[in-house]
Design a protein around this motif. Structure first.
Motif, PDB file in Angstrom:
ATOM      1  N   SER A 136       0.827  -1.208   0.000  1.00 41.07           N
ATOM      2  CA  SER A 136       0.000   0.000   0.000  1.00 41.07           C
ATOM      3  C   SER A 136       0.861   1.257   0.000  1.00 41.07           C
ATOM      4  CB  SER A 136      -0.934  -0.009   1.204  1.00 41.07           C
ATOM      5  OG  SER A 136      -1.764   1.135   1.210  1.00 41.07           O
ATOM      6  N   LEU A 137       1.918   1.253   0.784  1.00 42.55           N
ATOM      7  CA  LEU A 137       2.806   2.416   0.848  1.00 42.55           C
ATOM      8  C   LEU A 137       3.545   2.624  -0.471  1.00 42.55           C
ATOM      9  CD1 LEU A 137       4.220   1.961   4.454  1.00 42.55           C
ATOM     10  CD2 LEU A 137       2.711   3.798   3.659  1.00 42.55           C
ATOM     11  N   ALA A 138       3.961   1.543  -1.120  1.00 40.61           N
ATOM     12  CA  ALA A 138       4.638   1.666  -2.416  1.00 40.61           C
ATOM     13  C   ALA A 138       3.700   2.288  -3.450  1.00 40.61           C
ATOM     14  CB  ALA A 138       5.132   0.303  -2.882  1.00 40.61           C
ATOM     15  N   THR A 139       2.451   1.823  -3.459  1.00 38.34           N
ATOM     16  CA  THR A 139       1.460   2.381  -4.394  1.00 38.34           C
ATOM     17  C   THR A 139       1.181   3.841  -4.084  1.00 38.34           C
ATOM     18  OG1 THR A 139       0.428   0.207  -4.658  1.00 38.34           O
ATOM     19  CG2 THR A 139      -0.899   2.117  -5.260  1.00 38.34           C
ATOM     20  N   ALA A 140       1.063   4.162  -2.797  1.00 35.87           N
ATOM     21  CA  ALA A 140       0.772   5.535  -2.388  1.00 35.87           C
ATOM     22  C   ALA A 140       1.898   6.480  -2.794  1.00 35.87           C
ATOM     23  CB  ALA A 140       0.556   5.583  -0.878  1.00 35.87           C
ATOM     24  N   TRP A 141       3.136   6.070  -2.566  1.00 34.81           N
ATOM     25  CA  TRP A 141       4.255   6.938  -2.923  1.00 34.81           C
ATOM     26  C   TRP A 141       4.361   7.101  -4.436  1.00 34.81           C
ATOM     27  CZ3 TRP A 141       6.730  10.936  -2.285  1.00 34.81           C
ATOM     28  CH2 TRP A 141       7.958  11.192  -2.905  1.00 34.81           C
ATOM     29  N   LEU A 160      -6.987   6.087  -4.163  1.00 40.62           N
ATOM     30  CA  LEU A 160      -6.174   4.881  -4.348  1.00 40.62           C
ATOM     31  C   LEU A 160      -6.997   3.608  -4.419  1.00 40.62           C
ATOM     32  CD1 LEU A 160      -3.159   5.338  -1.898  1.00 40.62           C
ATOM     33  CD2 LEU A 160      -3.102   5.450  -4.392  1.00 40.62           C
ATOM     34  N   ALA A 161      -7.999   3.492  -3.534  1.00 40.08           N
ATOM     35  CA  ALA A 161      -8.624   2.183  -3.336  1.00 40.08           C
ATOM     36  C   ALA A 161     -10.141   2.219  -3.236  1.00 40.08           C
ATOM     37  CB  ALA A 161      -8.043   1.541  -2.072  1.00 40.08           C
ATOM     38  N   GLY A 162     -10.756   3.370  -3.460  1.00 43.31           N
ATOM     39  CA  GLY A 162     -12.208   3.433  -3.427  1.00 43.31           C
ATOM     40  C   GLY A 162     -12.750   3.811  -2.056  1.00 43.31           C
TER      41      GLY A 162
END
Length: 297
Positions: A86-91, A195-197
């Motif tokens: 999740s953090l990788a996607t967020a960054w 990011l995720a709805g």
């Protein structure tokens, strides 16, 4: 940005099998990746003392047969991997949205088991919450339930938004305003939604509806320029949490600032055409103006 999600599963498993008198030092080791980052902002802070005083983290002064199975459940459901992903996607989303945005070179992430008997954690906060306002440090607390296990990854993304924001926006405990705090929470929850709805968002922003939301919004926006860290908890978290923290209530329900903040941010997003990711480093004043909220700041 390098994101390091520390293996606190192994460390907590080891701690929980030690004699009680050895556990404070073991917990201090678990928190050690955050110590330097937070001390630069807060001075010589005792993270173990905070853990014990606040009461939301697992108890280290007694045996509890629920703790080890809870850690194993977290491992079996991939909590640490979920958070890392999740953090990788967020960054990736933030860095694409705002090329060159300031950020900590390394962000240390520490996940600790919560206290299943703490009402603030398990009931008011649905079993999870985090702290990410110190650039370079994110701490997440979770008691594993179906809800908290599902939402801990998005919660980490929420905290990363804060982490990047406060590498760009000055946060001064003497001058920080209600406006800054509620804008930050609204932005972070809107970012999770991007990011995720909507289903990934925390329970905080959706708890208030109808007349209660209207009343809350009016009271929060009336206090938008109230300044000073000690004056903010009631506006952001609501009276019950403020009193738990030793601060004065102002007549607001749980997580008032999250609902009001999301409403403000949604108005800003509609007016500006920006995303929450693109808005990460914008001043609270710019967002409040876009949202049509009067402010003297």
């Amino acid at each position: 940005m390098k994101i390091v999600v520390h293996d606190t599963a192994s460390a907590m498993t080891d701690l929980l099998q030690r004699p009680v008198e050895e556990r404070p030092d073991a917990l201090r080791e678990i928190y050690s990746p955050l110590q330097g980052v937070m001390s630069r902002v807060m001075g010589d802070v005792d993270l173990v003392g905070m853990h014990q005083q606040l009461g939301s983290g697992f108890r280290i002064d007694r045996e509890d047969p629920r703790y080890l199975p809870a850690v194993r459940r977290m491992q079996d459901t991939g909590v640490w991997t979920r958070i890392e992903d999740s953090l990788a996607t967020a960054w990736e989303r933030i860095s694409r949205a705002v090329p060159g945005v300031k950020h900590a070179e390394t962000v240390h992430v520490v996940v600790v088991l919560g206290n299943p008997d703490d009402h603030h954690l398990t009931v008011r906060s649905a079993g999870f919450f985090g702290s990410g306002g110190f650039p370079g440090a994110i701490q997440l607390t979770i008691w594993p339930t179906d809800t908290s296990l599902q939402k801990i990854g998005p919660a980490a993304a929420h905290e990363l938004h804060h982490n990047v924001r406060y590498a760009n926006v000055v946060w001064n405990p003497a001058t920080v305003t209600v406006g800054e705090q509620v804008v930050a929470e609204g932005l972070a929850e809107a970012f999770v939604r991007e990011l995720a709805g909507e289903e990934a968002m925390g329970p905080w922003t959706k708890a208030l509806t109808g007349a209660e939301l209207e009343r809350t919004y009016e009271k929060v926006t009336a206090g938008i320029d109230v300044a000073g860290m000690q004056n903010l908890p009631a506006y952001v978290f609501g009276d019950a949490t403020a009193q738990l923290m030793g601060y004065q209530p102002v007549g607001l329900p749980d997580f008032a600032g999250y609902s009001a903040g999301l409403r403000i941010v949604d108005a800003h997003l509609a007016a500006s055409g920006l995303t929450a990711a693109q808005s990460v480093a914008l001043s609270a004043r710019e967002i409040l103006v876009n949202a049509g909220v009067p402010t003297g700041a």
